[in-house]
Scaffold this motif. Structure first.
Motif, PDB file in Angstrom:
ATOM      1  N   PHE A   1    -142.464 -55.858  11.098  1.00 39.73           N
ATOM      2  CA  PHE A   1    -141.053 -55.560  11.366  1.00 39.73           C
ATOM      3  C   PHE A   1    -140.176 -56.769  11.018  1.00 39.73           C
ATOM      4  O   PHE A   1    -139.086 -56.620  10.460  1.00 39.73           O
ATOM      5  CB  PHE A   1    -140.849 -55.185  12.834  1.00 39.73           C
ATOM      6  CG  PHE A   1    -141.219 -53.764  13.157  1.00 39.73           C
ATOM      7  CD1 PHE A   1    -140.283 -52.748  13.062  1.00 39.73           C
ATOM      8  CD2 PHE A   1    -142.510 -53.435  13.541  1.00 39.73           C
ATOM      9  CE1 PHE A   1    -140.616 -51.438  13.354  1.00 39.73           C
ATOM     10  CE2 PHE A   1    -142.858 -52.122  13.830  1.00 39.73           C
ATOM     11  CZ  PHE A   1    -141.908 -51.119  13.731  1.00 39.73           C
TER      12      PHE A   1
ATOM     13  N   GLY B   1    -139.806 -57.106   7.299  1.00 31.90           N
ATOM     14  CA  GLY B   1    -138.940 -56.043   6.808  1.00 31.90           C
ATOM     15  C   GLY B   1    -137.493 -56.233   7.212  1.00 31.90           C
ATOM     16  O   GLY B   1    -136.580 -55.808   6.512  1.00 31.90           O
ATOM     17  N   GLY B   2    -137.265 -56.870   8.350  1.00 32.42           N
ATOM     18  CA  GLY B   2    -135.899 -57.046   8.845  1.00 32.42           C
ATOM     19  C   GLY B   2    -135.222 -58.248   8.224  1.00 32.42           C
ATOM     20  O   GLY B   2    -134.072 -58.182   7.802  1.00 32.42           O
ATOM     21  N   ASN B   3    -135.925 -59.374   8.163  1.00 29.87           N
ATOM     22  CA  ASN B   3    -135.341 -60.594   7.610  1.00 29.87           C
ATOM     23  C   ASN B   3    -136.471 -61.518   7.185  1.00 29.87           C
ATOM     24  O   ASN B   3    -137.025 -62.267   7.977  1.00 29.87           O
ATOM     25  CB  ASN B   3    -134.442 -61.264   8.662  1.00 29.87           C
ATOM     26  CG  ASN B   3    -133.690 -62.445   8.095  1.00 29.87           C
ATOM     27  OD1 ASN B   3    -134.051 -62.993   7.058  1.00 29.87           O
ATOM     28  ND2 ASN B   3    -132.633 -62.849   8.784  1.00 29.87           N
TER      29      ASN B   3
ATOM     30  N   GLY C   1    -137.822 -52.408   8.020  1.00 30.43           N
ATOM     31  CA  GLY C   1    -137.518 -52.933   9.341  1.00 30.43           C
ATOM     32  C   GLY C   1    -137.317 -51.918  10.434  1.00 30.43           C
ATOM     33  O   GLY C   1    -137.219 -52.282  11.598  1.00 30.43           O
ATOM     34  N   SER C   2    -137.238 -50.628  10.078  1.00 32.17           N
ATOM     35  CA  SER C   2    -137.039 -49.664  11.146  1.00 32.17           C
ATOM     36  C   SER C   2    -137.820 -48.380  10.889  1.00 32.17           C
ATOM     37  O   SER C   2    -137.738 -47.809   9.795  1.00 32.17           O
ATOM     38  CB  SER C   2    -135.542 -49.412  11.320  1.00 32.17           C
ATOM     39  OG  SER C   2    -135.214 -48.064  11.192  1.00 32.17           O
TER      40      SER C   2
ATOM     41  N   GLY D   1    -121.597 -50.676  16.118  1.00 27.76           N
ATOM     42  CA  GLY D   1    -122.126 -52.030  16.269  1.00 27.76           C
ATOM     43  C   GLY D   1    -123.616 -52.124  16.490  1.00 27.76           C
ATOM     44  O   GLY D   1    -124.110 -53.152  16.909  1.00 27.76           O
ATOM     45  N   ARG D   2    -124.336 -51.031  16.260  1.00 24.47           N
ATOM     46  CA  ARG D   2    -125.790 -51.128  16.393  1.00 24.47           C
ATOM     47  C   ARG D   2    -126.409 -51.101  15.013  1.00 24.47           C
ATOM     48  O   ARG D   2    -126.863 -50.117  14.587  1.00 24.47           O
ATOM     49  CB  ARG D   2    -126.333 -49.941  17.184  1.00 24.47           C
ATOM     50  CG  ARG D   2    -125.910 -49.896  18.613  1.00 24.47           C
ATOM     51  CD  ARG D   2    -126.504 -48.657  19.235  1.00 24.47           C
ATOM     52  NE  ARG D   2    -127.948 -48.762  19.251  1.00 24.47           N
ATOM     53  CZ  ARG D   2    -128.634 -49.021  20.343  1.00 24.47           C
ATOM     54  NH1 ARG D   2    -128.034 -49.202  21.459  1.00 24.47           N
ATOM     55  NH2 ARG D   2    -129.935 -49.090  20.291  1.00 24.47           N
ATOM     56  N   ARG D   3    -126.413 -52.097  14.314  1.00 22.95           N
ATOM     57  CA  ARG D   3    -126.973 -52.305  12.960  1.00 22.95           C
ATOM     58  C   ARG D   3    -126.347 -51.472  11.880  1.00 22.95           C
ATOM     59  O   ARG D   3    -125.822 -50.428  12.084  1.00 22.95           O
ATOM     60  CB  ARG D   3    -128.488 -52.120  12.959  1.00 22.95           C
ATOM     61  CG  ARG D   3    -129.084 -50.818  12.576  1.00 22.95           C
ATOM     62  CD  ARG D   3    -130.529 -51.106  12.259  1.00 22.95           C
ATOM     63  NE  ARG D   3    -130.616 -52.298  11.402  1.00 22.95           N
ATOM     64  CZ  ARG D   3    -131.623 -52.522  10.601  1.00 22.95           C
ATOM     65  NH1 ARG D   3    -132.593 -51.709  10.531  1.00 22.95           N
ATOM     66  NH2 ARG D   3    -131.673 -53.600   9.853  1.00 22.95           N
TER      67      ARG D   3
END
Lengths: 256, 425
Positions: free
Chosen positions: B294, B297-299, B366-367, B423-425
């Motif tokens: 994760f 994949g996210g950063n 990432g998700s 504001g949630r991604r």
């Protein structure tokens, strides 16, 4: 109030090809104090902290940590000493929650290798409460859902969670609004008050005068001077940043 | 940090409040707010499945029959299995276009080793070597693991887009399938064990027992988690919410078992698919390795700075994905009862990638969840199966499947935009 510096650089230099980024610079960070590092663009601030963080070695000069001479080869060694850097881009994974980010790369696991989520969540809440980072609704929110100030606070909390002794903050308030800047500056002050040596890089003199104890001014890769905040004012700092007397003429090779 | 207790001791703030237990009302309210803000979870899938069932049942009374439901599970098991691996690759923000033919390689290895023994006369071994089923499967899985290692190493070593490398892999492995078949046409599989993978069913009593074990395990898990969280003073789900979830879960499980028992019983492969889901979900959510998937994949940069060995993680994920394709290949060989030179081709790859995407796993990394492959595969199989019953031609079926995929991606995109807006991604 001046104690022994925990981190001290003596005469460090760094050259990138034809560009002399740092020349014979001295720098120190003292526990319990906020040391601001200022200078116009290209003054060598980033080069200095990257050298300390172990991103690359200095070409010349000596680094002392807790009085011992050290050589920092990579970021891991810097962390092992207790030096943490919070970069401008924060290095948080947006999709992970606050707990996962705080422990990224250092997760606690049980004997069978299962993540100890509860222990980490508990430790995370304890650290954040200890730093009075308390506007979060939940530590299980993904970082993407947080405000800029909250994200900055998380990045800082992440850095200080690991018994760090020196925390270097690169432009922590650059992208923040008024209230959030307040929040982060308070946090910076609390870090120093709790005994850490804090290095604050900023362009914002207002912020610096609010929380710093000392200011180190760099210009064109040279050290101009270190000043005590209480004994100086805006104008002198700006003057030193833009027209400070250098020992040598910039661009000239040393002939010693 | 040495002195943490400097802050005022008696303030009640948001963080402290988050440690208290939510009431049931608050929990439901939070859930509705989450859905409104675009965090829709598995809601579209559940609604989608119901709508699909209603449409096809109104058109053809054979749709909601026990026999068809059992068929549907078996049918979906192939691309569910491959899809599990795809989920992991998608979590990295990568793709594996070779998974279909990797499954094909696995299927052909199993078929050839069992039914067309290797001619080793050139090595001085006169008698053809006949291997037992577990050796055949073992070899197939090992080869797929090596396929993953090769592709992963190329992608990571030369920093190439996985899209290109696995596209080349798709060509290469389809070639390998042709070579391994050696112009043999179709090879029928007679091995009872291999065929049994998709053709065994649990007796009714076993079905009930398994269902009971499933529900009991999940309930126990929830209970233990509730207890230890409460003990440590962390926020807990309201007990009513846990009970409601368990009631719904048992209702669905036992309804399915009751229906399956009217036909041949709970399919063995259904249990395998659930077990794989459990293991991979555990890996993805409860281990360091999973956490790092994760994180990468996210950063990627954040992961690297945190000291995570990003490239090692990526290679391992590609290996795991190919391994899951290997399992998928064995199930494929079992279901078809034969292997052919086109093994692993056709719509297999597209279905395997569409399944997790329909199930809500993001294409951008990432998700996502391992279970998304299972639910997405159910949707695809339902639509496919329903259209088949309606006697629609291949053309119409392809177009309708495409529409389902587009609808799923649009729902995902709209939800994502709402999440951004709130504001949630």
């Amino acid at each position: 109030m001046s104690g022994q510096p925990i981190l001290e650089l003596r005469g460090v230099s760094k050259r990138f090809g034809a560009v002399q980024a740092l020349t014979n610079v001295d720098f120190r960070a003292i526990p319990g104090e906020v040391m601001a590092l200022v200078g116009d663009n290209g003054a060598g601030k980033s080069t200095l902290i990257k050298g300390v963080a172990g991103i690359y070695p200095f070409d010349e000069g000596e680094v002392y940590f807790e009085g011992r001479r050290v050589t920092i080869h990579n970021p891991r060694e810097a962390s092992a000493l207790g030096i943490e850097v919070v970069y401008q881009d924060l290095a948080l994974a947006d999709n992970l929650d606050v707990v996962a980010n705080m422990f990224l790369g250092r997760e606690q696991v049980s004997r069978v290798g299962r993540l100890s989520e509860l222990e980490m969540e508990e430790a995370c809440i304890r650290t954040l409460s200890g730093l009075s980072v308390t506007t979060l609704r939940s530590v299980r929110l993904p970082v993407a859902a947080l405000s800029g100030g909250q994200r900055q606070s998380i990045a800082v909390a992440k850095a200080v969670m690991w018994n760090s002794k020196v925390v270097i903050l690169d432009e922590p308030t650059a992208a923040l609004g008024v209230a959030q800047t307040r929040q982060v500056l308070d946090l910076v002050r609390r870090l120093a008050d709790s005994g850490l040596a804090v290095v604050l890089i900023s362009h914002n003199l207002h912020d610096i005068f609010e929380v710093s104890d000392r200011i180190t001014v760099l210009r064109l890769g040279y050290l101009v001077r270190e000043m005590v905040v209480k004994e100086t004012d805006y104008e002198s700092v700006v003057r030193e940043m833009t027209a400070g007397q250098l020992n040598r003429v910039p661009g000239m090779r040393d002939h010693e | 940090m040495s002195e943490k207790s400097k802050s005022a001791p008696d303030f009640i703030d948001a963080l402290q409040k988050s440690r208290q237990q939510q009431s049931f009302g608050e929990y439901i309210e939070n859930y509705i707010n989450r859905v409104k803000s675009g965090d829709i979870g598995s809601l579209p899938i559940i609604i989608g499945l119901i709508v699909i069932a209603l449409i096809f049942q109104s058109q053809n009374a054979n749709y909601l029959t026990p026999r068809n439901l059992v068929n549907l599970i078996v049918q979906a098991s192939i691309f569910t299995t491959i899809g599990y691996g795809i989920v992991l690759v998608l979590l990295l923000g990568e793709i594996d276009l070779s998974a279909g033919y990797t499954a094909g390689v696995s299927a052909v290895i199993v078929g050839r080793l069992l039914e067309r023994p290797l001619d080793l006369s050139s090595f001085g071994i006169a008698d053809p070597v006949i291997v037992p089923w577990f050796v055949a499967m073992g070899v197939a899985l090992l080869v797929t693991l090596l396929i993953g290692l090769l592709q992963g190493s190329i992608i990571s070593g030369f920093q190439l887009p996985s899209f290109i490398v696995t596209l080349a892999g798709q060509l290469a492995w389809s070639g390998v399938v042709l070579l391994m078949m050696g112009g043999a046409g179709t090879v029928n599989i007679r091995n009872e064990t291999v065929l049994g993978v998709t053709r065994s069913f649990f007796p009714p009593a076993w079905g009930w027992l398994l269902g009971f074990l499933l529900v009991a395990t999940l309930a126990l898990n929830e209970f233990l988690s509730y207890r230890s969280r409460a003990k440590m003073g962390l926020s807990t789900k309201p007990p009513q919410a846990i009970i409601l979830q368990m009631v719904i879960l048992s209702a669905v499980t036992f309804a399915f078992i009751a229906v399956a028992n009217q036909d041949r019983g709970v399919p063995f492969i259904g249990l395998i698919v659930l077990l794989m889901m459990a293991v991979l979900t555990y890996v993805a959510t409860q281990t360091r390795f999973g956490r790092y998937i994760f994180a990468v994949g996210g950063n990627k940069e954040a992961a690297r700075r945190a000291g995570i060995r990003v490239e090692a993680i990526r290679i391992r994920v590609f290996m795991l994905c190919s391994l899951m394709a290997g399992f998928g290949g064995i199930i494929l060989a079992s279901r078809l009862g034969s292997v052919a030179p086109d093994a692993g081709g056709g719509q297999l790859l597209l279905n395997s990638i569409a399944a997790p995407v329909i199930g809500g796993t993001s294409l951008y990394g990432g998700s996502g969840k391992v279970s998304s492959a299972f639910f997405g595969a159910l949707v695809i199989a339902s639509v496919d199966n329903g259209m088949f019953l309606l006697g629609l031609g291949a053309g119409q079926r392809l177009i309708l499947t495409a529409i389902v995929l587009i609808v799923a991606v649009v729902v995902d995109a709209v939800a994502r935009r709402r999440q951004q807006a709130s504001g949630r991604r």
